[in-house]
Write an enzyme that holds these catalytic residues in place. Sequence first.
Site, PDB file in Angstrom:
ATOM      1  N   TYR A 124       3.202 -17.478  -7.897  1.00 21.09           N
ATOM      2  CA  TYR A 124       3.156 -17.110  -6.470  1.00 21.09           C
ATOM      3  C   TYR A 124       3.894 -18.123  -5.602  1.00 21.09           C
ATOM      4  CZ  TYR A 124       0.325 -13.171  -7.702  1.00 21.09           C
ATOM      5  OH  TYR A 124      -0.063 -11.966  -8.259  1.00 21.09           O
ATOM      6  N   ASP A 158       5.191  -9.306   0.419  1.00 19.88           N
ATOM      7  CA  ASP A 158       6.216 -10.011   1.214  1.00 19.88           C
ATOM      8  C   ASP A 158       5.975  -9.751   2.699  1.00 19.88           C
ATOM      9  OD1 ASP A 158       8.273  -7.296   0.242  1.00 19.88           O
ATOM     10  OD2 ASP A 158       7.726  -7.699   2.325  1.00 19.88           O
ATOM     11  N   HIS A 204      -2.644  -5.106  -0.481  1.00 18.24           N
ATOM     12  CA  HIS A 204      -2.705  -5.967  -1.673  1.00 18.24           C
ATOM     13  C   HIS A 204      -2.515  -7.444  -1.334  1.00 18.24           C
ATOM     14  CE1 HIS A 204      -1.625  -2.273  -4.366  1.00 18.24           C
ATOM     15  NE2 HIS A 204      -2.889  -2.275  -3.999  1.00 18.24           N
ATOM     16  N   CYS A 249      -7.965 -27.116   1.912  1.00 21.79           N
ATOM     17  CA  CYS A 249      -8.170 -26.039   2.898  1.00 21.79           C
ATOM     18  C   CYS A 249      -8.135 -26.636   4.298  1.00 21.79           C
ATOM     19  CB  CYS A 249      -9.528 -25.365   2.678  1.00 21.79           C
ATOM     20  SG  CYS A 249      -9.946 -24.220   4.013  1.00 21.79           S
ATOM     21  N   LEU A 280      14.042   6.147  -4.905  1.00 23.33           N
ATOM     22  CA  LEU A 280      15.313   6.149  -5.651  1.00 23.33           C
ATOM     23  C   LEU A 280      15.272   7.167  -6.785  1.00 23.33           C
ATOM     24  CD1 LEU A 280      17.942   4.499  -5.495  1.00 23.33           C
ATOM     25  CD2 LEU A 280      16.970   2.934  -7.204  1.00 23.33           C
TER      26      LEU A 280
HETATM   27  C1  BV8 Z   1      -9.093  -1.423  -7.958  1.00 20.94           C
HETATM   28  C2  BV8 Z   1      -0.481  -7.667  -5.776  1.00 20.94           C
HETATM   29  C3  BV8 Z   1     -11.469  -1.002  -7.689  1.00 20.94           C
HETATM   30  C4  BV8 Z   1      -0.133  -8.588  -6.883  1.00 20.94           C
HETATM   31  C5  BV8 Z   1      -0.850  -5.518  -6.852  1.00 20.94           C
HETATM   32  C6  BV8 Z   1      -7.377   4.878 -11.739  1.00 20.94           C
HETATM   33  C7  BV8 Z   1      -6.609   5.227 -12.809  1.00 20.94           C
HETATM   34  C8  BV8 Z   1      -6.001   4.214 -13.604  1.00 20.94           C
HETATM   35  C9  BV8 Z   1      -6.148   2.851 -13.306  1.00 20.94           C
HETATM   36  C10 BV8 Z   1      -6.906   2.505 -12.248  1.00 20.94           C
HETATM   37  C11 BV8 Z   1      -7.531   3.513 -11.464  1.00 20.94           C
HETATM   38  N1  BV8 Z   1      -8.215   2.885 -10.480  1.00 20.94           N
HETATM   39  C12 BV8 Z   1      -8.042   1.533 -10.613  1.00 20.94           C
HETATM   40  C13 BV8 Z   1      -7.265   1.285 -11.686  1.00 20.94           C
HETATM   41  C14 BV8 Z   1      -6.861  -0.021 -12.177  1.00 20.94           C
HETATM   42  C15 BV8 Z   1      -5.652  -0.599 -11.442  1.00 20.94           C
HETATM   43  C16 BV8 Z   1      -4.428   0.247 -11.686  1.00 20.94           C
HETATM   44  O1  BV8 Z   1      -4.054   1.077 -10.884  1.00 20.94           O
HETATM   45  N2  BV8 Z   1      -3.793  -0.018 -12.840  1.00 20.94           N
HETATM   46  C17 BV8 Z   1      -2.527   0.700 -13.136  1.00 20.94           C
HETATM   47  C18 BV8 Z   1      -1.503  -0.318 -13.633  1.00 20.94           C
HETATM   48  C19 BV8 Z   1      -2.778   1.777 -14.131  1.00 20.94           C
HETATM   49  N3  BV8 Z   1      -5.890  -0.730 -10.008  1.00 20.94           N
HETATM   50  C20 BV8 Z   1      -6.551  -1.851  -9.583  1.00 20.94           C
HETATM   51  O2  BV8 Z   1      -6.975  -2.728 -10.304  1.00 20.94           O
HETATM   52  C21 BV8 Z   1      -6.740  -1.960  -8.058  1.00 20.94           C
HETATM   53  N4  BV8 Z   1      -8.106  -2.309  -7.758  1.00 20.94           N
HETATM   54  O3  BV8 Z   1      -8.897  -0.331  -8.417  1.00 20.94           O
HETATM   55  O4  BV8 Z   1     -10.336  -1.894  -7.532  1.00 20.94           O
HETATM   56  C22 BV8 Z   1     -11.366   0.112  -6.663  1.00 20.94           C
HETATM   57  C23 BV8 Z   1     -11.461   1.445  -7.040  1.00 20.94           C
HETATM   58  C24 BV8 Z   1     -11.427   2.456  -6.072  1.00 20.94           C
HETATM   59  C25 BV8 Z   1     -11.224   2.191  -4.715  1.00 20.94           C
HETATM   60  C26 BV8 Z   1     -11.111   0.864  -4.408  1.00 20.94           C
HETATM   61  C27 BV8 Z   1     -11.144  -0.176  -5.384  1.00 20.94           C
HETATM   62  C28 BV8 Z   1      -5.905  -3.127  -7.486  1.00 20.94           C
HETATM   63  C29 BV8 Z   1      -4.481  -2.900  -7.673  1.00 20.94           C
HETATM   64  C30 BV8 Z   1      -3.688  -3.959  -6.904  1.00 20.94           C
HETATM   65  C31 BV8 Z   1      -3.054  -4.965  -7.827  1.00 20.94           C
HETATM   66  N5  BV8 Z   1      -2.106  -5.824  -7.108  1.00 20.94           N
HETATM   67  N6  BV8 Z   1      -0.013  -6.327  -6.136  1.00 20.94           N
HETATM   68  C32 BV8 Z   1       1.297  -9.044  -6.813  1.00 20.94           C
HETATM   69  O5  BV8 Z   1       2.077  -8.509  -6.003  1.00 20.94           O
HETATM   70  O6  BV8 Z   1       1.598  -9.961  -7.572  1.00 20.94           O
HETATM   71  S1  BV8 Z   1      -0.231  -4.010  -7.443  1.00 20.94           S
HETATM   72  C33 BV8 Z   1       1.498  -4.161  -7.364  1.00 20.94           C
HETATM   73  O7  BV8 Z   1       1.963  -3.219  -8.292  1.00 20.94           O
HETATM   74  C34 BV8 Z   1       2.128  -3.758  -6.062  1.00 20.94           C
HETATM   75  O8  BV8 Z   1       1.395  -4.195  -4.944  1.00 20.94           O
HETATM   76  C35 BV8 Z   1       2.166  -2.229  -6.189  1.00 20.94           C
HETATM   77  O9  BV8 Z   1       0.920  -1.700  -5.835  1.00 20.94           O
HETATM   78  C36 BV8 Z   1       2.374  -2.050  -7.664  1.00 20.94           C
HETATM   79  C37 BV8 Z   1       3.834  -1.925  -7.988  1.00 20.94           C
HETATM   80  O10 BV8 Z   1       4.173  -0.648  -7.658  1.00 20.94           O
HETATM   81  P1  BV8 Z   1       5.419  -0.339  -6.670  1.00 20.94           P
HETATM   82  O11 BV8 Z   1       5.303  -1.115  -5.426  1.00 20.94           O
HETATM   83  O12 BV8 Z   1       5.475   1.123  -6.593  1.00 20.94           O
HETATM   84  O13 BV8 Z   1       6.687  -0.961  -7.471  1.00 20.94           O
HETATM   85  P2  BV8 Z   1       7.388  -0.344  -8.784  1.00 20.94           P
HETATM   86  O14 BV8 Z   1       8.357  -1.348  -9.240  1.00 20.94           O
HETATM   87  O15 BV8 Z   1       6.366   0.201  -9.688  1.00 20.94           O
HETATM   88  O16 BV8 Z   1       8.206   0.927  -8.206  1.00 20.94           O
HETATM   89  C38 BV8 Z   1       9.241   0.716  -7.276  1.00 20.94           C
HETATM   90  C39 BV8 Z   1       9.755   2.116  -6.952  1.00 20.94           C
HETATM   91  O17 BV8 Z   1      10.772   1.953  -5.962  1.00 20.94           O
HETATM   92  C40 BV8 Z   1      10.377   2.819  -8.159  1.00 20.94           C
HETATM   93  O18 BV8 Z   1       9.889   4.159  -8.176  1.00 20.94           O
HETATM   94  C41 BV8 Z   1      11.888   2.774  -7.869  1.00 20.94           C
HETATM   95  O19 BV8 Z   1      12.526   3.964  -8.261  1.00 20.94           O
HETATM   96  C42 BV8 Z   1      11.907   2.707  -6.343  1.00 20.94           C
HETATM   97  N7  BV8 Z   1      13.072   2.003  -5.789  1.00 20.94           N
HETATM   98  C43 BV8 Z   1      13.736   0.933  -6.318  1.00 20.94           C
HETATM   99  N8  BV8 Z   1      14.756   0.564  -5.479  1.00 20.94           N
HETATM  100  C44 BV8 Z   1      14.690   1.424  -4.391  1.00 20.94           C
HETATM  101  C45 BV8 Z   1      13.610   2.331  -4.593  1.00 20.94           C
HETATM  102  N9  BV8 Z   1      13.292   3.308  -3.719  1.00 20.94           N
HETATM  103  C46 BV8 Z   1      14.074   3.400  -2.594  1.00 20.94           C
HETATM  104  N10 BV8 Z   1      15.124   2.558  -2.327  1.00 20.94           N
HETATM  105  C47 BV8 Z   1      15.467   1.577  -3.196  1.00 20.94           C
HETATM  106  N11 BV8 Z   1      16.501   0.775  -2.927  1.00 20.94           N
END
Ligand code: BV8
Length: 233
Positions: free
Chosen positions: A56, A94, A109, A136, A203
Amino acid sequence: MRELRNIVILTGAGISAESGLATFRGPEGLWEGHRVEDVATPEAFARDPVLVHRFYDARRENLSQVAPNAAHAALARLDAEWPGGLLIVTQNVDDLHERAGAKRLLHMHGELRSGWCRACDARVAWEGAMGGHAMCPECGVSGAVRPDIVWFGEMPYEMERIDRALMEADLFVSIGTSGNVYPAAGFVQTAKYVGARTLEMNLEPSLGSYLFDESRIGKAGELVPAWVEEMLG
Ligand code: BV8
């Protein structure tokens, strides 16, 4: 056609890609360097806080090398000029939305430029490296400050405020997100449930693309300014 007053906009890593910030699942995806479970979970932090702080600290440092792009600027303009309800919900840690001028914004997040003191529970603005021995500024305790980031398995921030906005939405827009991570990936279903129109700009089709009334495929830096022009006319 329901009058279009309230808008909820969800953004992901894709909106910051053209600013030079790696996405998560892009080719050089952020996590390729590190397995997500090694850097973005409470277990990882307990196991190896030095590695997680380095991860981080590097991303926080990198923020000063990048700037908001045309998509961030267009959303800031819409935020300033849209007379109805509007909320930008970003998954990004960010600060490019606020540096572009967006105000009606929340980081579900967390934020790289914020620290969370586990001793006094304060959230404190943070510049530069944090590391494991940071003091802190609120309570003076050292070594209890962690990145103010929502890790996997942790509850995202401001879920009530997000749910309220989704319930009142007439239009839900998703920009630059792959739809892999919940609960964010489920917002489109909630929006559809309350009868809101749904638009995706990405994208490539996201995992939830089939759920959207309309999908515009392309770069956010081109699609978003054009869409905002349409909205503000
Ligand atoms: C939780 C901070 C309880 C860290 C992040 C249900 C089903 C399955 C799994 C789960 C579920 N419920 C919960 C889970 C578990 C888990 C989860 O979802 N796991 C996944 C992997 C299966 N979720 C959690 O643990 C969450 N907490 O559920 O708590 C709860 C339950 C209910 C209600 C409340 C609470 C916590 C999740 C948060 C984790 N922290 N970030 C850090 O940044 O280091 S998540 C992190 O990953 C990001 O914040 C973001 O959320 C995710 C990444 O996704 P994207 O941002 O979409 O990025 P990605 O690269 O994937 O995609 C980019 C897209 O942009 C692509 O499609 C690409 O084509 C496009 N693109 C690229 N360039 C461009 C573009 N588009 C336009 N223009 C361009 N130029």
